[in-house]
Design a protein around this motif. Structure first.
Motif, short mmCIF file in Angstrom:
data_model
loop_
_atom_site.label_atom_id
_atom_site.label_comp_id
_atom_site.label_asym_id
_atom_site.label_seq_id
_atom_site.Cartn_x
_atom_site.Cartn_y
_atom_site.Cartn_z
N GLY A 24 29.41 27.11 -13.17
CA GLY A 24 28.75 25.71 -13.01
C GLY A 24 29.12 24.67 -12.22
O GLY A 24 30.34 24.86 -11.64
N CYS A 25 28.21 23.97 -11.52
CA CYS A 25 28.76 22.87 -10.61
C CYS A 25 27.90 21.78 -11.14
O CYS A 25 26.72 21.58 -10.81
CB CYS A 25 28.40 23.28 -9.03
SG CYS A 25 28.76 22.00 -8.01
N ALA A 26 28.40 20.84 -11.87
CA ALA A 26 29.35 20.82 -12.48
C ALA A 26 29.48 21.60 -13.69
O ALA A 26 28.49 21.48 -14.22
CB ALA A 26 30.37 19.39 -12.79
N ALA A 27 30.55 22.35 -14.32
CA ALA A 27 30.67 23.00 -15.47
C ALA A 27 30.15 22.28 -16.66
O ALA A 27 30.71 21.22 -16.51
CB ALA A 27 31.85 23.86 -15.81
N ARG A 28 28.98 22.73 -17.37
CA ARG A 28 28.94 21.86 -18.49
C ARG A 28 29.95 21.97 -19.48
O ARG A 28 30.61 22.90 -19.95
CB ARG A 28 27.57 22.34 -19.08
CG ARG A 28 26.12 22.36 -18.07
CD ARG A 28 25.11 22.89 -18.74
NE ARG A 28 24.56 22.04 -19.70
CZ ARG A 28 24.02 20.87 -19.50
NH1 ARG A 28 23.46 20.68 -18.34
NH2 ARG A 28 23.41 20.47 -20.76
N PRO A 29 29.92 20.83 -20.41
CA PRO A 29 31.04 21.01 -21.50
C PRO A 29 30.71 22.28 -22.44
O PRO A 29 31.57 22.94 -23.01
CB PRO A 29 30.60 19.88 -22.29
CG PRO A 29 29.85 18.85 -21.54
CD PRO A 29 29.20 19.89 -20.51
N GLN A 30 29.46 22.57 -22.77
CA GLN A 30 29.08 23.71 -23.62
C GLN A 30 29.81 25.16 -22.92
O GLN A 30 30.52 25.91 -23.50
CB GLN A 30 27.73 24.07 -23.70
CG GLN A 30 27.04 22.95 -24.59
CD GLN A 30 26.59 22.02 -23.68
OE1 GLN A 30 26.99 21.47 -22.60
NE2 GLN A 30 25.27 21.03 -24.09
N SER B 91 39.12 19.74 -6.52
CA SER B 91 37.75 19.68 -7.15
C SER B 91 37.17 18.17 -6.64
O SER B 91 37.75 17.34 -6.15
CB SER B 91 37.75 19.77 -8.53
OG SER B 91 37.84 18.63 -9.08
N CYS B 92 35.82 18.02 -7.11
CA CYS B 92 35.29 16.88 -6.70
C CYS B 92 35.31 16.00 -7.85
O CYS B 92 34.55 14.77 -8.00
CB CYS B 92 33.78 16.84 -6.28
SG CYS B 92 32.74 17.46 -7.74
N ASN B 93 36.17 16.43 -9.00
CA ASN B 93 35.87 15.41 -10.07
C ASN B 93 35.05 15.63 -11.07
O ASN B 93 35.37 15.16 -12.29
CB ASN B 93 36.15 13.86 -9.41
CG ASN B 93 36.80 13.00 -10.28
OD1 ASN B 93 37.43 13.36 -11.36
ND2 ASN B 93 37.09 11.85 -9.61
N GLY B 94 33.94 16.14 -10.84
CA GLY B 94 32.88 16.31 -11.78
C GLY B 94 33.36 17.22 -12.91
O GLY B 94 33.19 17.03 -14.12
N CYS B 95 34.08 18.42 -12.51
CA CYS B 95 34.66 19.34 -13.62
C CYS B 95 35.63 18.63 -14.53
O CYS B 95 35.75 19.02 -15.54
CB CYS B 95 35.16 20.78 -13.08
SG CYS B 95 33.64 21.51 -12.28
N LEU C 292 37.19 16.53 -19.85
CA LEU C 292 37.84 15.53 -20.74
C LEU C 292 36.83 15.19 -21.80
O LEU C 292 36.98 15.14 -22.89
CB LEU C 292 38.09 14.49 -19.92
CG LEU C 292 39.42 14.04 -19.27
CD1 LEU C 292 39.72 12.85 -18.57
CD2 LEU C 292 40.48 14.28 -20.55
N ALA C 293 35.39 15.30 -21.30
CA ALA C 293 34.48 15.05 -22.07
C ALA C 293 34.30 16.14 -23.18
O ALA C 293 34.02 15.79 -24.25
CB ALA C 293 33.20 14.83 -21.42
N ALA C 294 34.53 17.18 -22.77
CA ALA C 294 34.55 18.46 -23.63
C ALA C 294 35.62 18.24 -24.79
O ALA C 294 35.39 18.81 -25.97
CB ALA C 294 34.75 19.63 -23.24
N LEU C 295 36.58 17.67 -24.72
CA LEU C 295 37.66 17.50 -25.52
C LEU C 295 37.40 15.96 -26.57
O LEU C 295 38.20 15.78 -27.32
CB LEU C 295 39.07 17.18 -24.83
CG LEU C 295 39.60 18.50 -24.24
CD1 LEU C 295 40.67 18.01 -23.28
CD2 LEU C 295 40.06 19.36 -25.18
N THR C 296 36.50 15.03 -26.00
CA THR C 296 36.30 13.94 -26.62
C THR C 296 35.30 14.23 -27.94
O THR C 296 34.38 15.38 -27.67
CB THR C 296 35.77 12.75 -25.80
OG1 THR C 296 34.86 13.33 -25.03
CG2 THR C 296 36.95 12.28 -24.93
N PRO C 297 35.21 13.28 -28.82
CA PRO C 297 34.54 13.61 -29.96
C PRO C 297 33.14 14.16 -30.05
O PRO C 297 32.78 14.88 -31.01
CB PRO C 297 34.83 12.43 -30.81
CG PRO C 297 36.16 11.95 -30.37
CD PRO C 297 35.93 12.16 -28.77
#
Lengths: 153, 360, 126
Positions: free
Chosen positions: A114-120, A17-21, A26-31
């Motif tokens: 999504g590109c990049a898939a959103r955390p939601q 991947s390009c790293n975005g997802c 990771l952002a989806a797992l952070t608080p």
């Protein structure tokens, strides 16, 4: 065992991947987004993992790695393809080194666009994966019970 | 002399968000040599020049990497603009600068979090990422996306930042700065953090120069080199002094990146005050690129090259992207020599590896 | 500040002079910051970019050769060029001799041989 609710472990692997997802996973797992409130937890160990989040397409080199990670996970397992590259190959579909989405190598259950898939969107995918995992675990348990009874007779 | 053995590191490893593989030759607990092998993320993005025309390639260039995606798009656009020899509107230059600096802030905050995670300070990791979300909110407010925001085009930008949004950005960067000042105490003063970072993985100035290191890795070793001083986008109209440290260890690299966040805050403030009022956002570009240009710019991870060659056709002949991590890999192999095996994960993180960029 | 980095030139040299020119630039204290290949009009165009950290100058050495020509490796002079040279060799099929750490076309481990190089040689590796 039928009434037990399970808290699955997540395994995340970055395909090509390009790293975005990945960063969004990771952002989806952070608080701030906190996917962990749905009873999942991130792990780095495939042998303990129940849900496999894969981002990015499959290329010639990581195909074997992805296959190995999938095989190392115990049954039952659920695979979530995060981002359009993992779903179909996305913008890189025409590149010489991309074989396609994650489903060219391993069976995928849930596709998160999504590109990049959103955390939601990722959280939505994870929640569906948790439900599917619960269902598969119940089926698995029933099968084990049936086999055990069969042996006892 | 102990027994030599080879330990594979990666591609799937808890400290790495992305796959890279290292073969570590170790003697007892000490690393003698490290041989990297890449290619897990190689896509062959540069081959798409045959299938997408030069305008569409902007979006492909942006997807080289999800973290510095704006700067990739900007580098490609500036290279093509150089070939066309067009001057983009001043406001567009300032808008590019603001977005680029917001990108740098979120990239460095992300890295600070990953560093904290690598030395096992989970609380600090979450705090850094909490601050980072504020930066992402600003980006989302102005562009509509969080990571890959596609606001560049050849000849300018496609979106404006309104006066209200500029006020909000001004307020939020101040908040981010204040919150990071709190975290700075932990990163730079805390003894547990210091014991993991000070004196580990030293790269001297000579080594950094010989191995062609760039960006914060080179600056932490005392090389005062920042491509933003070339004055692309609006940087020629802003004051900036490279952040340099001299120690060359992990702590210096951490310090450099931390201070660069403050520098970005300062640059954004300068840009907001110096930005001209209403103006068009892009100039029309006619024809096809004919010529070649080497564009250099400073990404969060260091200097990046964009080589574009066109021959008067809508499809350009060659796009070459040389990303900073590619240049820092030899430096990493040198740093890994004679370190403890337990520090390897940390050292890999301190060059801020972006494998997706590296392999394209 | 605006007078920095004005020098951004492309210097075309014959392949025999490559090592000489590289050595001259190295002795001037310049840093190899990039090397790449391009396959245009049935010729390889190799670019070696050298940059200067104080004045931000950029000098690009350009070698234009036929696909069959052997190119000497510069890794004896500049060891960090291994990754650039391996990349050229694998993706374009440039014939580079004596790289100090030769990955033998296994840097990226792609299936095709030289996907961006001359078309007739493109075939799937066994």
């Amino acid at each position: 065992m039928a009434n037990i609710k399970r808290s699955p472990w997540l395994l995340h692997y970055d395909g090509s991947s390009c790293n975005g997802c990945d960063i969004e996973v990771l952002a989806a797992l952070t608080p701030v987004y906190d996917a962990e409130r749905f009873g999942v937890m991130n792990t780095g160990d495939p042998m303990q993992a129940d849900i496999f989040l894969i981002t990015g397409g499959i290329n010639a080199q990581n195909q074997a790695t992805v296959k190995q990670l999938y095989d190392q996970m115990p049954r039952p397992k659920v695979v979530v393809a995060v981002g359009v590259c993992a779903c179909t190959g996305g913008i890189f579909k025409d590149c010489y080194n991309i074989l396609g989405g994650a489903d060219t190598t391993i069976p995928v259950d849930i596709y998160v666009p999504g590109c990049a898939a959103r955390p939601q969107a990722i959280i939505d995918g994870v929640v569906q994966a948790v439900e599917l995992f619960q269902q598969r675990s119940d089926e698995h348990d029933a099968l084990v019970k049936q086999n055990k009874e069969g042996r006892e007779k | 002399m102990g027994k030599r053995s080879v330990i594979p590191f990666g591609p799937q490893h808890p400290v790495l968000p992305e796959p890279i593989h290292l073969d570590l030759v170790i003697e007892d607990e000490r690393v003698i040599e490290a041989i990297p092998s890449v290619g897990f993320v190689h896509r062959g993005l540069e081959s798409l020049v045959d299938k997408r025309d030069f305008n569409q390639m902007t979006y492909v260039a942006e997807r080289t990497c999800g973290i510095c995606s704006f700067q990739h798009g900007m580098g490609y656009c500036e290279a093509v603009e150089h070939i066309f020899d067009v001057d983009i509107p001043i406001r567009a230059k300032f808008l590019r600068t603001i977005w680029a600096e917001l990108g740098r802030m979120h990239s460095h905050l992300l890295w600070l979090g990953l560093l904290a995670d690598a030395f096992g300070y989970e609380n600090l990791f979450y705090q850094a990422w909490r601050i980072r979300e504020k930066v992402l909110d600003m980006i989302e407010m102005t562009t509509g996306a969080r990571l890959i925001f596609s606001v560049n085009k050849v000849g300018g930008v496609i979106k404006d930042i309104t006066a209200d949004q500029l006020r909000i950005i001004d307020g939020t960067v101040t908040e981010v700065e204040a919150e990071l000042r709190d975290l700075e105490q932990v990163f730079l003063e805390d003894s547990t953090v210091k014991s993991r970072l000070v004196g580990i993985g030293i790269l001297t100035k000579e080594q950094a120069h010989d191995l062609g290191c760039c960006g914060p890795v080179a600056r932490a070793s005392g090389i005062s080199c920042d491509m933003r001083r070339l004055g692309y986008a609006a940087y020629s109209m802003l004051d900036l002094e490279p952040v340099v440290a001299t120690e060359g260890d992990c702590f210096a690299r951490c310090k450099c990146r931390l201070y660069e966040v403050y520098q970005s805050v300062d640059l954004i403030r300068q840009a907001i005050t110096k930005m001209p009022k209403e103006q068009e956002l892009a100039v029309p570009v006619k024809g096809n690129p004919n010529g070649e240009y080497f564009m250099r710019l400073e990404q969060p991870r260091g200097e990046a090259y964009y080589y574009v060659k066109g021959s008067g056709k809508p499809f350009i002949d060659r796009l070459r992207i040389r990303t900073p991590t590619f240049a820092n890999l030899p430096g990493l192999c040198e740093m890994l020599k004679n370190t403890e095996l337990s520090d390897v994960g940390l050292l890999v993180v301190t060059i801020d590896p972006c494998i997706s960029c590296t392999e394209r | 500040m605006t007078n920095l980095g004005l020098k951004n030139e492309i210097r075309e040299i014959p392949v025999e002079n490559l090592l000489n020119e590289v050595l001259v630039l190295k002795k001037q204290g310049m840093r190899l910051s990039q090397a790449c290949a391009a396959y245009i009009n049935e010729k390889f165009e190799l670019s070696y970019s050298f940059s200067d950290d104080a004045a931000y100058e950029l000098i690009n050495l350009r070698v234009v050769i036929d696909p069959q020509t052997q190119v000497p490796s510069i890794t004896e002079l500049i060891p960090q060029a291994v990754f650039y040279e391996n990349e050229m060799k694998e993706i374009f099929g440039v014939k580079i001799e004596m790289i100090s750490l030769d990955y033998e076309n296994k840097l990226y481990r792609i299936k095709q041989t030289a996907p961006l190089g001359p078309k007739q040689e493109t075939e799937v590796k066994a």
